[in-house]
Design an enzyme around this catalytic site. Structure first.
Site, mmCIF file in Angstrom:
data_model
loop_
_atom_site.group_PDB
_atom_site.id
_atom_site.type_symbol
_atom_site.label_atom_id
_atom_site.label_comp_id
_atom_site.label_asym_id
_atom_site.label_seq_id
_atom_site.Cartn_x
_atom_site.Cartn_y
_atom_site.Cartn_z
ATOM 1 N N LEU A 88 6.191 -19.442 -33.885
ATOM 2 C CA LEU A 88 7.148 -18.525 -33.271
ATOM 3 C C LEU A 88 8.235 -19.340 -32.570
ATOM 4 O O LEU A 88 7.953 -20.131 -31.670
ATOM 5 C CB LEU A 88 6.448 -17.607 -32.273
ATOM 6 N N ALA B 64 11.717 -17.812 -32.045
ATOM 7 C CA ALA B 64 12.876 -16.920 -32.039
ATOM 8 C C ALA B 64 13.522 -16.778 -30.672
ATOM 9 O O ALA B 64 14.616 -16.233 -30.560
ATOM 10 C CB ALA B 64 12.467 -15.538 -32.560
ATOM 11 N N LYS C 196 16.193 -23.055 -27.595
ATOM 12 C CA LYS C 196 15.214 -23.738 -26.757
ATOM 13 C C LYS C 196 14.353 -24.715 -27.534
ATOM 14 O O LYS C 196 14.119 -25.847 -27.089
ATOM 15 C CB LYS C 196 14.323 -22.706 -26.052
ATOM 16 N N ASP D 40 7.713 -23.788 -28.603
ATOM 17 C CA ASP D 40 7.980 -24.367 -27.286
ATOM 18 C C ASP D 40 6.704 -24.844 -26.599
ATOM 19 O O ASP D 40 6.664 -24.992 -25.374
ATOM 20 C CB ASP D 40 8.719 -23.367 -26.392
ATOM 21 N N GLY E 163 -1.826 -13.835 -19.429
ATOM 22 C CA GLY E 163 -2.772 -12.833 -19.893
ATOM 23 C C GLY E 163 -4.201 -13.284 -19.635
ATOM 24 O O GLY E 163 -4.560 -14.426 -19.938
ATOM 25 N N ASN F 220 -5.152 -16.662 -21.673
ATOM 26 C CA ASN F 220 -4.815 -16.795 -23.085
ATOM 27 C C ASN F 220 -3.670 -17.787 -23.252
ATOM 28 O O ASN F 220 -2.662 -17.716 -22.558
ATOM 29 C CB ASN F 220 -4.401 -15.417 -23.626
ATOM 30 N N HIS G 9 27.115 -66.991 -27.461
ATOM 31 C CA HIS G 9 27.760 -66.122 -26.493
ATOM 32 C C HIS G 9 29.080 -65.565 -27.011
ATOM 33 O O HIS G 9 29.798 -66.206 -27.775
ATOM 34 C CB HIS G 9 28.050 -66.839 -25.155
#
Length: 456
Positions: free
Chosen positions: A11, A13, A25, A105, A140, A169, A363
């Site tokens: 997921l 979206a 994100k 994410d 949850g 969860n 150098h």
């Protein structure tokens, strides 16, 4: 019970409003690559037959960035919850495969944890990844009856008693494709948010008498999600600390593990030493006894045995044979190659150039589009003039050449073996073996000359 086939849904979206960014994100980077790429990589290593990426905001940028032909892109035009997102992907599920649900994410999820979840999934049931938190606010809650998982109650819908539950969860689960499609079709949005929760399938499965097996990750940080840049920065430090620990335990000496960043893959030989504030990007190989000084950046390069890279040098797409020394403040750009024992000193830049065995550029030098032989001395201030404003040209320098300070080599040009270029010379024509070449303006002496005096 482990099925032979498994697909993964990721997921991705969400807009990520709290990132305050025009970039989706999941495209914000952790350890040098987009968060969602970490999740895709985990799914691939797990053996996913298909990866379905559910996208919404910034879809075109996602497709341009990821460029993975194996991804199945699934549009979620409206973001109406996790259940709604899974409903968009459901038409692609096979009845006889397992479906693993992940989040773009949540970048630190490990293959090992996902494998244990997959192994624990009961036949006809659900494998559910859960964790226990001291402060589970906002998450949850897992409800149980006689020890068995019966459902998940979102925080906003939970009673005061349910809010005391510490097991929460993570959102990561696995179930059979046919079962999942059936449960998804029964979801409603009768809740405080007016969304379709994927978590409601747990109760649906329990009502059918299906078993829900809860599995805990090896580390809680594996399930941490990102909603803002502060959370992303914290996960970055967790990830880097884990990488540093692995390197230390494998024998690499990190002088300050808290100030080391690995943004790719690092292969190390024995007795490698890396000082503070070093950044490793892409695929890097360090041979035995390599020493990397403070503040160096090494990207997509191979560093041979016994090489030493002094502080604040940048090495990108380069190859160093054994016993080379670099820096401090040296820059090796793509195509730079140093043969055994070569030396590149401070404020020397190389690009598409080869420096032969034992050769030295000490150098303040630029070597571009050049092929330099063995045992060559490049004096301070030497420049290969390789660009005429339209095209690049090559400089070839043979073995045992001495190039004096402040020399310009105007390409295309070849300098033969054993030649000597005097200081201050501009070389515009080929030089034969063992020749001395010099070009200087006449030196003028003015006796009794008076230096101008400032007017008051």
């Amino acid at each position: 019970m482990l099925n032979s086939a498994m697909s993964v849904v990721i997921l991705a979206a969400g807009k990520g409003t709290r990132m305050y960014s025009d970039i989706p994100k999941v495209l914000h980077t952790l350890a040098g690559k987009p968060m969602v790429q970490h999740v895709i990589d985990a799914a691939t290593k797990l053996g996913a037959a298909q990866v379905h990426l559910v996208y919404g905001h910034g879809g075109e940028l996602l497709k341009q960035t990821l460029k993975d032909d194996k991804l199945n892109w699934v549009l979620q035009a409206e973001q109406l919850g996790t259940g709604h997102a899974m409903q968009q992907a459901a038409p692609f599920f096979s009845d006889d495969e397992d479906i693993l649900m992940l989040y773009g994410d949540v970048p630190l999820i490990s293959v090992e944890t996902l494998q244990r979840l997959r192994d624990a999934k009961p036949q006809g049931g659900i494998g559910l990844l859960t964790v226990k938190l001291d402060d589970p606010s906002g998450y949850g809650r897992i409800t149980r009856e006689n020890g068995k998982v019966t459902g998940i109650v979102e925080h906003k819908d939970a009673t005061d008693e349910q809010r005391q539950i510490q097991e929460i969860n993570t959102g990561i689960l696995i179930a059979n494709g046919a079962d999942l499609k059936r449960w998804l079709s029964k979801l409603t949005n009768n809740n405080a948010q007016g969304e379709y929760y994927i978590t409601d399938i747990i109760a649906l499965a329990y009502q059918e008498g299906r078993e829900i097996a809860a599995v805990h990750p090896a580390r809680i940080s594996e399930t941490d999600g990102v909603n803002n840049r502060l959370q992303l920065s914290r996960l970055e430090r967790i990830y880097q600390a884990e990488q540093a620990e692995k390197l230390l335990l494998s024998g690499v000496m990190l002088r300050d593990p808290a100030r080391f960043d690995l943004r790719g893959t690092l292969y190390c030989g024995m007795d490698v030493e890396i000082d503070a504030n070093v950044i490793i990007e892409g695929y890097v190989t360090l041979g035995h006894r390599v020493k990397i000084g403070a503040g160096c950046i090494i990207k997509n390069s191979v560093i041979g045995d016994d090489c030493e890279i002094s502080p604040y040098s940048v090495v990108e797409d380069a190859h160093l044979e054994a016993a080379c020394t670099i820096g401090p403040f040296a820059r090796l750009r793509p195509g730079a190659e140093l043969l055994a024992g070569a030396h590149v000193g401070n404020f020397v830049e190389m690009k598409k150039a080869r420096l032969g065995k034992g050769s030295k550029a000490g150098h303040l030098t630029y070597l571009g589009d050049a092929e330099i032989g063995d045992n060559v001395n490049i004096g301070a201030g030497t420049i290969t003039c390789n660009y005429d404003g339209a095209n690049k040209f090559k400089t070839v320098i043979g073995d045992d050449v001495f190039v004096g300070s402040d020399t310009q080599l105007v390409a295309p040009v070849t300098v033969g073996k054993g030649a000597t270029i005097a200081a201050g010379t501009t070389v515009t024509r080929n030089v034969a073996d063992n020749e001395l070449v010099l070009s200087r303006v006449p030196q003028v002496h003015k006796q009794g000359w008076q230096r101008p005096v400032k007017k008051k």
